[in-house]
Design a protein around this motif. Structure first.
Motif, mmCIF file in Angstrom:
data_model
loop_
_atom_site.group_PDB
_atom_site.id
_atom_site.type_symbol
_atom_site.label_atom_id
_atom_site.label_comp_id
_atom_site.label_asym_id
_atom_site.label_seq_id
_atom_site.Cartn_x
_atom_site.Cartn_y
_atom_site.Cartn_z
ATOM 1 N N UNK A 49 0.839 -1.201 0.000
ATOM 2 C CA UNK A 49 0.000 0.000 0.000
ATOM 3 C C UNK A 49 0.876 1.254 0.000
ATOM 4 N N UNK A 50 1.939 1.225 0.802
ATOM 5 C CA UNK A 50 2.863 2.363 0.846
ATOM 6 C C UNK A 50 3.502 2.610 -0.516
ATOM 7 N N UNK A 51 3.883 1.541 -1.194
ATOM 8 C CA UNK A 51 4.529 1.701 -2.504
ATOM 9 C C UNK A 51 3.557 2.302 -3.523
ATOM 10 N N UNK A 52 2.287 1.937 -3.442
ATOM 11 C CA UNK A 52 1.287 2.519 -4.348
ATOM 12 C C UNK A 52 1.159 4.014 -4.098
ATOM 13 N N UNK A 53 1.030 4.399 -2.816
ATOM 14 C CA UNK A 53 0.843 5.806 -2.480
ATOM 15 C C UNK A 53 2.079 6.644 -2.797
ATOM 16 N N UNK A 54 3.257 6.084 -2.577
ATOM 17 C CA UNK A 54 4.486 6.800 -2.934
ATOM 18 C C UNK A 54 4.588 6.966 -4.443
ATOM 19 N N UNK A 55 4.100 5.995 -5.182
ATOM 20 C CA UNK A 55 4.096 6.093 -6.638
ATOM 21 C C UNK A 55 3.183 7.208 -7.137
ATOM 22 N N UNK A 56 2.133 7.498 -6.374
ATOM 23 C CA UNK A 56 1.241 8.599 -6.726
ATOM 24 C C UNK A 56 1.815 9.956 -6.326
ATOM 25 N N UNK A 57 2.884 9.946 -5.533
ATOM 26 C CA UNK A 57 3.527 11.194 -5.139
ATOM 27 C C UNK A 57 3.188 11.660 -3.741
ATOM 28 N N UNK A 58 2.492 10.837 -2.971
ATOM 29 C CA UNK A 58 2.116 11.227 -1.610
ATOM 30 C C UNK A 58 3.290 11.022 -0.659
#
Length: 136
Positions: A49-58
Motif C-alpha cells: 500500500x505504501x509503494x502505491x501511495x508513494x508512486x502517486x507522489x504522496x
C-alpha cells in the motif's frame, strides 16, 4: 518619439502560486499519509500500500507521526486502536483500503468521504463499572 514604460517598482506584482491559499488538496503531493495495515497473524501488511501511495507522489510516514506532523489521512485495517483514536482526534481522515484503490484509479487523490471508516460505538461497560464502584 520614444514610448515610455512604467518603472519596475510601480508595476503590479502578482502573488506567487505557492503563497496562494489552497481550498482543497490539488494533488497527491499535498497528502501526508500513514498506513496502519496488519494481517491476521499480526504482521505488517502495508508495504504494498505504501509503494502505491508513494508512486502517486504522496508523502508516506513509516511510523505514526502524531498530531504535530498534521497527518491528513490514515489508511487503517486491523491496526492499532490507539493510532485510530489519535488520528480521529487530530482531524485526519480515517479511510480503508478501498480508498487506495480509488486513488490508483483516479491517478491522484480520491474523495475520502465514501471510503471513511465509521467510528465504532463506545462500550458503556467501563462507565457502568466505575459508577458502581463509586456507589459502594
Amino acid at each position: 518619439w520614444r514610448r515610455r514604460t512604467v518603472p519596475r517598482r510601480w508595476r503590479r506584482r502578482t502573488v506567487p502560486r505557492r503563497w496562494r491559499r489552497r481550498t482543497a488538496m490539488a494533488s497527491a503531493t499535498d497528502a501526508r499519509i500513514f498506513v496502519d495495515v496488519k494481517l491476521q497473524d499480526g504482521q505488517d501488511g502495508g508495504a504494498f500500500v505504501r509503494s502505491i501511495l508513494e508512486g502517486l507522489g504522496a508523502r508516506v510516514y513509516k511510523t505514526w507521526p502524531g498530531a504535530r506532523a498534521r497527518c491528513t489521512h490514515l489508511v487503517w485495517k486491523g491496526g492499532d486502536d490507539r493510532t485510530l483514536e489519535e488520528a480521529r482526534a487530530c482531524g485526519a481522515a480515517v479511510v480503508g483500503l478501498s480508498w487506495v484503490n480509488a486513488c490508483q484509479d483516479v491517478g491522484g487523490l480520491a474523495a475520502s468521504q465514501p471510503h471513511a471508516l465509521a467510528a465504532a460505538p463506545r462500550s458503556t461497560a467501563r462507565a457502568f463499572l466505575v459508577a458502581r464502584e463509586l456507589a459502594t
